[in-house]
Design a protein around this motif. Structure first.
Motif, PDB file in Angstrom:
ATOM      1  N   SER A  97       0.622  -1.213  -0.074  1.00 50.12           N
ATOM      2  CA  SER A  97      -0.099   0.057   0.042  1.00 50.12           C
ATOM      3  C   SER A  97       0.786   1.067  -0.015  1.00 50.12           C
ATOM      4  O   SER A  97       2.061   1.236   0.221  1.00 50.12           O
ATOM      5  CB  SER A  97      -0.941   0.095   1.239  1.00 50.12           C
ATOM      6  OG  SER A  97      -0.116  -0.155   2.230  1.00 50.12           O
ATOM      7  N   PRO A  98       0.293   2.246  -0.504  1.00 45.50           N
ATOM      8  CA  PRO A  98       0.936   3.562  -0.452  1.00 45.50           C
ATOM      9  C   PRO A  98       1.677   4.100   1.171  1.00 45.50           C
ATOM     10  O   PRO A  98       0.784   3.730   1.846  1.00 45.50           O
ATOM     11  CB  PRO A  98       0.007   4.716  -0.882  1.00 45.50           C
ATOM     12  CG  PRO A  98      -0.869   3.789  -1.557  1.00 45.50           C
ATOM     13  CD  PRO A  98      -1.093   2.563  -0.914  1.00 45.50           C
ATOM     14  N   VAL A  99       2.763   4.674   0.900  1.00 42.71           N
ATOM     15  CA  VAL A  99       3.453   5.084   2.209  1.00 42.71           C
ATOM     16  C   VAL A  99       3.607   6.372   2.140  1.00 42.71           C
ATOM     17  O   VAL A  99       4.070   7.157   1.130  1.00 42.71           O
ATOM     18  CB  VAL A  99       4.942   4.688   2.527  1.00 42.71           C
ATOM     19  CG1 VAL A  99       5.412   4.933   3.745  1.00 42.71           C
ATOM     20  CG2 VAL A  99       4.720   2.791   2.383  1.00 42.71           C
ATOM     21  N   LEU A 100       2.952   7.487   3.043  1.00 45.04           N
ATOM     22  CA  LEU A 100       3.177   8.776   3.324  1.00 45.04           C
ATOM     23  C   LEU A 100       4.766   9.161   3.454  1.00 45.04           C
ATOM     24  O   LEU A 100       5.305   8.653   4.458  1.00 45.04           O
ATOM     25  CB  LEU A 100       2.395   9.333   4.473  1.00 45.04           C
ATOM     26  CG  LEU A 100       2.459  10.793   4.509  1.00 45.04           C
ATOM     27  CD1 LEU A 100       1.684  11.463   3.321  1.00 45.04           C
ATOM     28  CD2 LEU A 100       1.340  11.152   5.858  1.00 45.04           C
ATOM     29  N   ILE A 101       5.432  10.000   2.522  1.00 49.07           N
ATOM     30  CA  ILE A 101       6.877  10.210   2.874  1.00 49.07           C
ATOM     31  C   ILE A 101       6.888  11.735   3.166  1.00 49.07           C
ATOM     32  O   ILE A 101       8.118  12.244   3.335  1.00 49.07           O
ATOM     33  CB  ILE A 101       7.474   9.573   1.458  1.00 49.07           C
ATOM     34  CG1 ILE A 101       7.099  10.425   0.001  1.00 49.07           C
ATOM     35  CG2 ILE A 101       7.683   8.249   1.680  1.00 49.07           C
ATOM     36  CD1 ILE A 101       7.993  10.111  -0.894  1.00 49.07           C
ATOM     37  N   ALA A 102       6.025  12.605   2.861  1.00 48.75           N
ATOM     38  CA  ALA A 102       6.215  13.901   2.859  1.00 48.75           C
ATOM     39  C   ALA A 102       5.001  14.580   3.248  1.00 48.75           C
ATOM     40  O   ALA A 102       3.650  14.224   2.642  1.00 48.75           O
ATOM     41  CB  ALA A 102       6.800  14.565   1.952  1.00 48.75           C
ATOM     42  N   ARG A 103       4.605  15.636   4.219  1.00 48.33           N
ATOM     43  CA  ARG A 103       3.154  16.186   4.416  1.00 48.33           C
ATOM     44  C   ARG A 103       3.545  17.767   4.584  1.00 48.33           C
ATOM     45  O   ARG A 103       4.343  17.845   5.620  1.00 48.33           O
ATOM     46  CB  ARG A 103       2.621  15.520   5.755  1.00 48.33           C
ATOM     47  CG  ARG A 103       1.123  16.132   5.868  1.00 48.33           C
ATOM     48  CD  ARG A 103       0.555  15.426   7.007  1.00 48.33           C
ATOM     49  NE  ARG A 103       1.300  14.644   7.653  1.00 48.33           N
ATOM     50  CZ  ARG A 103       0.610  13.843   8.554  1.00 48.33           C
ATOM     51  NH1 ARG A 103      -0.525  13.557   8.753  1.00 48.33           N
ATOM     52  NH2 ARG A 103       1.613  13.041   9.382  1.00 48.33           N
ATOM     53  N   ASP A 104       2.856  18.387   4.361  1.00 51.53           N
ATOM     54  CA  ASP A 104       2.725  20.027   4.569  1.00 51.53           C
ATOM     55  C   ASP A 104       3.955  20.705   4.492  1.00 51.53           C
ATOM     56  O   ASP A 104       4.738  21.051   5.486  1.00 51.53           O
ATOM     57  CB  ASP A 104       2.321  20.463   5.889  1.00 51.53           C
ATOM     58  CG  ASP A 104       0.498  19.978   5.972  1.00 51.53           C
ATOM     59  OD1 ASP A 104      -0.010  20.017   4.601  1.00 51.53           O
ATOM     60  OD2 ASP A 104       0.322  19.518   6.999  1.00 51.53           O
ATOM     61  N   GLY A 105       4.932  20.252   3.513  1.00 54.52           N
ATOM     62  CA  GLY A 105       6.537  20.576   3.243  1.00 54.52           C
ATOM     63  C   GLY A 105       7.460  20.010   4.181  1.00 54.52           C
ATOM     64  O   GLY A 105       8.621  20.407   4.200  1.00 54.52           O
ATOM     65  N   VAL A 106       7.229  18.836   4.955  1.00 56.18           N
ATOM     66  CA  VAL A 106       8.056  18.162   5.816  1.00 56.18           C
ATOM     67  C   VAL A 106       8.457  16.853   5.168  1.00 56.18           C
ATOM     68  O   VAL A 106       7.371  16.010   4.935  1.00 56.18           O
ATOM     69  CB  VAL A 106       7.611  18.006   7.060  1.00 56.18           C
ATOM     70  CG1 VAL A 106       8.672  17.203   7.979  1.00 56.18           C
ATOM     71  CG2 VAL A 106       7.369  19.361   7.635  1.00 56.18           C
ATOM     72  N   LEU A 107       9.592  16.556   4.789  1.00 56.69           N
ATOM     73  CA  LEU A 107       9.911  15.271   4.257  1.00 56.69           C
ATOM     74  C   LEU A 107      10.392  14.439   5.350  1.00 56.69           C
ATOM     75  O   LEU A 107      11.107  14.861   6.132  1.00 56.69           O
ATOM     76  CB  LEU A 107      11.207  15.478   3.245  1.00 56.69           C
ATOM     77  CG  LEU A 107      11.838  14.115   2.811  1.00 56.69           C
ATOM     78  CD1 LEU A 107      10.650  13.551   1.802  1.00 56.69           C
ATOM     79  CD2 LEU A 107      13.182  14.675   1.872  1.00 56.69           C
ATOM     80  N   GLU A 142       4.232   5.260  -3.654  1.00 53.53           N
ATOM     81  CA  GLU A 142       2.991   4.322  -4.298  1.00 53.53           C
ATOM     82  C   GLU A 142       3.616   2.923  -4.159  1.00 53.53           C
ATOM     83  O   GLU A 142       4.699   2.531  -4.202  1.00 53.53           O
ATOM     84  CB  GLU A 142       2.639   4.577  -5.618  1.00 53.53           C
ATOM     85  CG  GLU A 142       2.194   6.099  -5.717  1.00 53.53           C
ATOM     86  CD  GLU A 142       0.834   6.347  -5.086  1.00 53.53           C
ATOM     87  OE1 GLU A 142       0.099   5.373  -4.767  1.00 53.53           O
ATOM     88  OE2 GLU A 142       0.271   7.278  -4.882  1.00 53.53           O
ATOM     89  N   SER A 143       2.567   1.996  -4.294  1.00 51.91           N
ATOM     90  CA  SER A 143       3.063   0.327  -4.182  1.00 51.91           C
ATOM     91  C   SER A 143       3.784  -0.006  -5.243  1.00 51.91           C
ATOM     92  O   SER A 143       4.328  -1.106  -5.367  1.00 51.91           O
ATOM     93  CB  SER A 143       1.791  -0.330  -4.051  1.00 51.91           C
ATOM     94  OG  SER A 143       0.844  -0.139  -4.911  1.00 51.91           O
ATOM     95  N   ASP A 144       3.753   0.526  -6.414  1.00 59.25           N
ATOM     96  CA  ASP A 144       4.474   0.320  -7.654  1.00 59.25           C
ATOM     97  C   ASP A 144       5.942   0.971  -7.746  1.00 59.25           C
ATOM     98  O   ASP A 144       6.930   0.960  -8.685  1.00 59.25           O
ATOM     99  CB  ASP A 144       3.818   0.727  -9.059  1.00 59.25           C
ATOM    100  CG  ASP A 144       3.602   2.137  -9.086  1.00 59.25           C
ATOM    101  OD1 ASP A 144       4.057   3.055  -8.207  1.00 59.25           O
ATOM    102  OD2 ASP A 144       3.147   2.634 -10.108  1.00 59.25           O
ATOM    103  N   GLY A 145       6.345   1.805  -6.530  1.00 62.81           N
ATOM    104  CA  GLY A 145       7.582   2.446  -6.567  1.00 62.81           C
ATOM    105  C   GLY A 145       7.842   3.718  -7.027  1.00 62.81           C
ATOM    106  O   GLY A 145       8.569   4.455  -6.706  1.00 62.81           O
ATOM    107  N   GLN A 146       6.496   4.262  -7.488  1.00 66.47           N
ATOM    108  CA  GLN A 146       6.676   5.539  -8.310  1.00 66.47           C
ATOM    109  C   GLN A 146       6.386   6.796  -6.948  1.00 66.47           C
ATOM    110  O   GLN A 146       5.768   6.156  -5.915  1.00 66.47           O
ATOM    111  CB  GLN A 146       5.406   5.857  -9.076  1.00 66.47           C
ATOM    112  CG  GLN A 146       5.783   5.004 -10.437  1.00 66.47           C
ATOM    113  CD  GLN A 146       6.921   5.454 -11.281  1.00 66.47           C
ATOM    114  OE1 GLN A 146       7.080   6.563 -11.362  1.00 66.47           O
ATOM    115  NE2 GLN A 146       7.753   4.420 -11.439  1.00 66.47           N
TER     116      GLN A 146
END
Length: 154
Positions: A97-107, A142-146
């Motif tokens: 499943s997708p993984v959150l890697i950044a939010r609101d300008g924070v990586l 994303e789960s496909d690596g993108q």
């Protein structure tokens, strides 16, 4: 050329075993493996296929044995595609499943490291989205690596 040295069902069992083990190994290795290939990733996949080729057919070099193994692999892939299309749970297990890697300008650098994604891959995704880090609302691996980037609204 067509005389097999093993019974036909042994090709099916060998191919099914190799398919399942490789599926698990690729899934465990992370999203990066199934995303855009670097030359290193391509080399690993090529060597992986070579390393299991004898396991598929044993010492048999017949056309029939190779075709049975190939048909088994394609059939298993088709069955997995049908099963994952019908079961959300199985889809999540096999594809992730997708993984959150950044939010609101924070990586989230620790999340990138854990998923084997380099900062240059994230920078490339930002360029493709025509976005600076400060403009990022959400970024997902994303789960496909993108990597998909959603900009902050207005």
């Amino acid at each position: 050329m067509f005389d097999m040295q093993m019974p036909w069902y042994e090709f099916v069992l060998r191919a099914a075993t190799v398919y399942v083990v490789l599926l698990v190994l690729v899934r465990v290795s992370g999203k990066r493996t199934v995303g855009q290939f670097t030359p290193f990733d391509l080399l690993v996949v090529t060597l992986l296929s070579e390393s299991v080729s004898n396991g598929l057919t044993g010492s048999d070099e017949s056309v029939s044995g190779g075709l049975i193994a190939a048909a088994t692999l394609i059939g298993l892939n088709l069955l997995l595609a049908i099963a994952t299309a019908r079961s959300r749970r199985l889809e999540k297990i096999s594809e992730g499943s997708p993984v959150l890697i950044a939010r609101d300008g924070v990586l989230f650098k620790d999340v990138l490291r854990r998923n084997h994604v380099g900062p240059t891959d994230f920078d490339k995704a930002l360029r493709e989205a025509d976005c600076d880090l400060e403009e990022v609302r959400f970024a997902f691996l994303e789960s496909d690596g993108q990597i998909s980037v959603l900009k902050k609204g207005g």
